[in-house]
Motif scaffolding. Structure first.
Motif, PDB file in Angstrom:
ATOM      1  N   LEU A 148    -114.408   6.471  65.721  1.00  0.00           N
ATOM      2  CA  LEU A 148    -114.769   7.608  64.878  1.00  0.00           C
ATOM      3  C   LEU A 148    -113.684   8.668  64.990  1.00  0.00           C
ATOM      4  N   THR A 149    -113.170   9.082  63.841  1.00  0.00           N
ATOM      5  CA  THR A 149    -112.181  10.155  63.784  1.00  0.00           C
ATOM      6  C   THR A 149    -112.749  11.297  62.956  1.00  0.00           C
ATOM      7  N   TYR A 180    -109.807  -5.807  60.733  1.00  0.00           N
ATOM      8  CA  TYR A 180    -110.074  -6.567  61.959  1.00  0.00           C
ATOM      9  C   TYR A 180    -111.490  -6.298  62.457  1.00  0.00           C
ATOM     10  N   TRP A 181    -111.894  -5.041  62.518  1.00  0.00           N
ATOM     11  CA  TRP A 181    -113.238  -4.704  62.980  1.00  0.00           C
ATOM     12  C   TRP A 181    -114.310  -5.281  62.058  1.00  0.00           C
ATOM     13  N   ALA A 182    -114.012  -5.343  60.756  1.00  0.00           N
ATOM     14  CA  ALA A 182    -115.019  -5.735  59.762  1.00  0.00           C
ATOM     15  C   ALA A 182    -115.498  -7.169  59.929  1.00  0.00           C
ATOM     16  N   VAL A 183    -114.715  -8.022  60.557  1.00  0.00           N
ATOM     17  CA  VAL A 183    -115.062  -9.438  60.661  1.00  0.00           C
ATOM     18  C   VAL A 183    -116.254  -9.667  61.597  1.00  0.00           C
ATOM     19  N   THR A 184    -116.460  -8.777  62.557  1.00  0.00           N
ATOM     20  CA  THR A 184    -117.564  -8.949  63.501  1.00  0.00           C
ATOM     21  C   THR A 184    -118.897  -8.783  62.780  1.00  0.00           C
ATOM     22  N   PRO A 185    -119.811  -9.753  62.889  1.00  0.00           N
ATOM     23  CA  PRO A 185    -121.102  -9.658  62.180  1.00  0.00           C
ATOM     24  C   PRO A 185    -121.843  -8.363  62.505  1.00  0.00           C
ATOM     25  N   GLY A 186    -122.437  -7.784  61.482  1.00  0.00           N
ATOM     26  CA  GLY A 186    -123.224  -6.571  61.664  1.00  0.00           C
ATOM     27  C   GLY A 186    -122.423  -5.294  61.698  1.00  0.00           C
ATOM     28  N   THR A 187    -121.117  -5.390  61.520  1.00  0.00           N
ATOM     29  CA  THR A 187    -120.255  -4.204  61.569  1.00  0.00           C
ATOM     30  C   THR A 187    -120.156  -3.561  60.189  1.00  0.00           C
ATOM     31  N   THR A 188    -120.248  -2.242  60.155  1.00  0.00           N
ATOM     32  CA  THR A 188    -120.116  -1.488  58.911  1.00  0.00           C
ATOM     33  C   THR A 188    -119.216  -0.279  59.147  1.00  0.00           C
ATOM     34  N   GLY A 189    -118.856   0.361  58.057  1.00  0.00           N
ATOM     35  CA  GLY A 189    -118.212   1.653  58.172  1.00  0.00           C
ATOM     36  C   GLY A 189    -119.252   2.736  58.392  1.00  0.00           C
ATOM     37  N   VAL A 190    -118.804   3.902  58.838  1.00  0.00           N
ATOM     38  CA  VAL A 190    -119.658   5.073  59.017  1.00  0.00           C
ATOM     39  C   VAL A 190    -118.943   6.279  58.430  1.00  0.00           C
ATOM     40  N   LEU A 191    -119.651   7.051  57.622  1.00  0.00           N
ATOM     41  CA  LEU A 191    -119.136   8.318  57.123  1.00  0.00           C
ATOM     42  C   LEU A 191    -120.092   9.437  57.518  1.00  0.00           C
ATOM     43  N   VAL A 192    -119.522  10.528  57.981  1.00  0.00           N
ATOM     44  CA  VAL A 192    -120.291  11.721  58.327  1.00  0.00           C
ATOM     45  C   VAL A 192    -119.953  12.795  57.299  1.00  0.00           C
ATOM     46  N   ASP A 209    -120.427  16.789  55.787  1.00  0.00           N
ATOM     47  CA  ASP A 209    -120.712  18.178  56.115  1.00  0.00           C
ATOM     48  C   ASP A 209    -120.580  18.996  54.833  1.00  0.00           C
ATOM     49  N   ASP A 210    -121.699  19.549  54.357  1.00  0.00           N
ATOM     50  CA  ASP A 210    -121.710  20.283  53.081  1.00  0.00           C
ATOM     51  C   ASP A 210    -121.163  19.435  51.932  1.00  0.00           C
ATOM     52  N   GLY A 211    -121.502  18.145  51.946  1.00  0.00           N
ATOM     53  CA  GLY A 211    -121.119  17.261  50.863  1.00  0.00           C
ATOM     54  C   GLY A 211    -119.743  16.665  50.980  1.00  0.00           C
ATOM     55  N   ALA A 212    -118.937  17.119  51.943  1.00  0.00           N
ATOM     56  CA  ALA A 212    -117.586  16.594  52.127  1.00  0.00           C
ATOM     57  C   ALA A 212    -117.549  15.671  53.342  1.00  0.00           C
ATOM     58  N   VAL A 213    -116.681  14.657  53.303  1.00  0.00           N
ATOM     59  CA  VAL A 213    -116.543  13.754  54.442  1.00  0.00           C
ATOM     60  C   VAL A 213    -115.883  14.493  55.593  1.00  0.00           C
ATOM     61  N   ALA A 214    -116.572  14.539  56.725  1.00  0.00           N
ATOM     62  CA  ALA A 214    -116.060  15.225  57.907  1.00  0.00           C
ATOM     63  C   ALA A 214    -115.535  14.256  58.954  1.00  0.00           C
ATOM     64  N   ALA A 215    -116.001  13.002  58.931  1.00  0.00           N
ATOM     65  CA  ALA A 215    -115.567  12.014  59.916  1.00  0.00           C
ATOM     66  C   ALA A 215    -115.759  10.621  59.339  1.00  0.00           C
ATOM     67  N   ALA A 216    -114.941   9.686  59.802  1.00  0.00           N
ATOM     68  CA  ALA A 216    -115.020   8.293  59.352  1.00  0.00           C
ATOM     69  C   ALA A 216    -114.814   7.381  60.546  1.00  0.00           C
ATOM     70  N   GLY A 217    -115.492   6.237  60.503  1.00  0.00           N
ATOM     71  CA  GLY A 217    -115.346   5.308  61.609  1.00  0.00           C
ATOM     72  C   GLY A 217    -116.001   3.974  61.333  1.00  0.00           C
ATOM     73  N   VAL A 218    -116.282   3.253  62.410  1.00  0.00           N
ATOM     74  CA  VAL A 218    -116.820   1.896  62.336  1.00  0.00           C
ATOM     75  C   VAL A 218    -117.933   1.752  63.364  1.00  0.00           C
ATOM     76  N   ALA A 219    -119.018   1.087  62.959  1.00  0.00           N
ATOM     77  CA  ALA A 219    -120.152   0.876  63.861  1.00  0.00           C
ATOM     78  C   ALA A 219    -120.579  -0.572  63.835  1.00  0.00           C
TER      79      ALA A 219
END
Length: 262
Positions: A192-193, A160-172, A174-184
Motif C-alpha cells: 500500500l502506497t 506478479y502479485w495478481a497471479v496469486t488466487p484471491g488477490t485484488t487491488g485496493v484503492l482508498v 478521501d473526499d472522492g479522490a484516490v488517496a492510496a493504492a495497493g494490493v490485498a
C-alpha cells in the motif's frame, strides 16, 4: 568460483538452496522469473554446483538486494561476500531487509549498509467502519492508480502479485479522490502506497476494512505512524527483519511493504 546470471537450468538448484534456508520466495519459479526479468538474479557456481544466489533490482534510485542465500554446507566460505561484490560493483546507494540470522548483518555492514529501523510483520483483526473509505478493485486498476499517485510505474510488480488466487487491488478514497493504492490477498495486505498530503495511518486503517478474514497480516516499517494504533487494537508483532541502507531515508517508512519487492 564463478558469479553469473541465473539461467533456466539453475531453477531447481535455486529452489533447493531456498528450501534449505527456509526461503519460500526462491523456491517459487515465478518469483525467480519476475526478478530475472525486472531486476537481476545471480548465482555463485563452484565446479558444476550452485553454491548460492542473490537477487537485486533498482528501486527508489538505489539498488535493492532482494535475496541472498547460500547452500548451508558452504556457509562461512565466502560465497555471500562474492555475490555481494557482484551485486554492488560500484558506490551506488543500496539497501536490503536483512533477516535475524546473526551472519547477515555483519556481511551487509561490510558492504556499506547500516541498520535503520525494524521491518515488522504484524497480524491482527481487520478494520471496521474507518474513514476514508476503501474498496477492492482489479489489480491492473490499482497499479495504474499508484502510477498516477507516485509517478513510478510498478506494473510488473502488480502483474506478479495478481497471479496469486484471491488477490485484488485496493484503492482508498478521501473526499472522492484516490488517496492510496495497493494490493490485498485473502488475508494479507501485500502492498500500500499513500499519496503525498494524505494520512498513511488513516489510509491503512481504511484498507484493512476490505478483509473478511478473522486475522490479517501486514508488513510495516517500525516508524510507520499506524504501528501504535494497531498494537492498541490487539495486533501483535510476529517477527521482524532489519532495514539496512547505505543512505538514510532511501525508502519511505509510511508504506506497507512487500519485503522482497519493497
Amino acid at each position: 568460483m564463478e558469479i553469473r546470471p541465473a539461467g533456466d537450468g539453475d531453477i531447481a538448484e535455486i529452489a533447493r538452496i531456498a528450501t534449505a534456508n527456509g526461503d519460500g520466495d526462491g523456491a517459487n519459479p515465478r518469483y525467480v522469473a519476475h526478478l530475472r526479468g525486472n531486476g537481476g538474479f545471480l548465482v555463485a557456481v563452484t565446479g558444476r554446483e550452485v553454491a548460492g544466489y542473490c537477487a537485486i533490482r533498482r528501486f527508489a534510485g538505489a539498488t535493492m538486494l532482494c535475496d541472498l542465500f547460500v547452500d548451508p554446507v558452504r556457509h562461512g566460505g565466502g560465497v555471500g561476500r562474492r555475490l555481494l561484490e557482484a551485486a554492488f560493483p560500484g558506490s551506488e546507494a543500496r539497501f536490503t531487509f536483512a533477516s535475524q540470522d546473526p551472519r547477515a548483518m555483519p556481511l551487509y555492514l561490510r558492504h556499506g549498509m547500516r541498520p535503520r529501523w525494524p521491518l515488522l510483520y504484524l497480524s491482527g483483526p481487520p478494520g471496521r467502519d474507518a474513514e476514508p473509505s476503501a474498496t477492492r478493485v482489479d489489480v491492473v486498476d490499482a497499479g495504474a492508480a499508484e502510477s498516477l499517485l507516485t509517478g513510478v510505474d510498478r506494473t510488473a510488480d502488480y502483474a506478479y502479485w495478481a497471479v496469486t488466487p484471491g488477490t485484488t487491488g485496493v484503492l482508498v478514497y478521501d473526499d472522492g479522490a484516490v488517496a492510496a493504492a495497493g494490493v490485498a490477498g485473502p488475508d494479507n495486505l501485500i502492498h500500500l502506497t499513500t499519496a503525498s498530503g494524505h494520512d498513511p495511518a488513516a489510509a491503512l486503517r481504511s484498507a484493512l476494512t476490505v478483509f473478511d478474514a478473522p486475522t490479517v497480516r501486514v508488513c510495516l516499517p517500525g516508524p510507520h505512524p499506524a504501528v501504535e494504533d494497531l498494537l492498541r487494537a490487539r495486533w501483535r508483532i510476529d517477527t521482524y527483519d532489519h532495514h539496512m541502507s547505505s543512505v538514510a531515508d532511501i525508502i519511505g517508512s509510511d508504506r506497507v511493504l512487500s519485503p522482497s519487492l519493497a
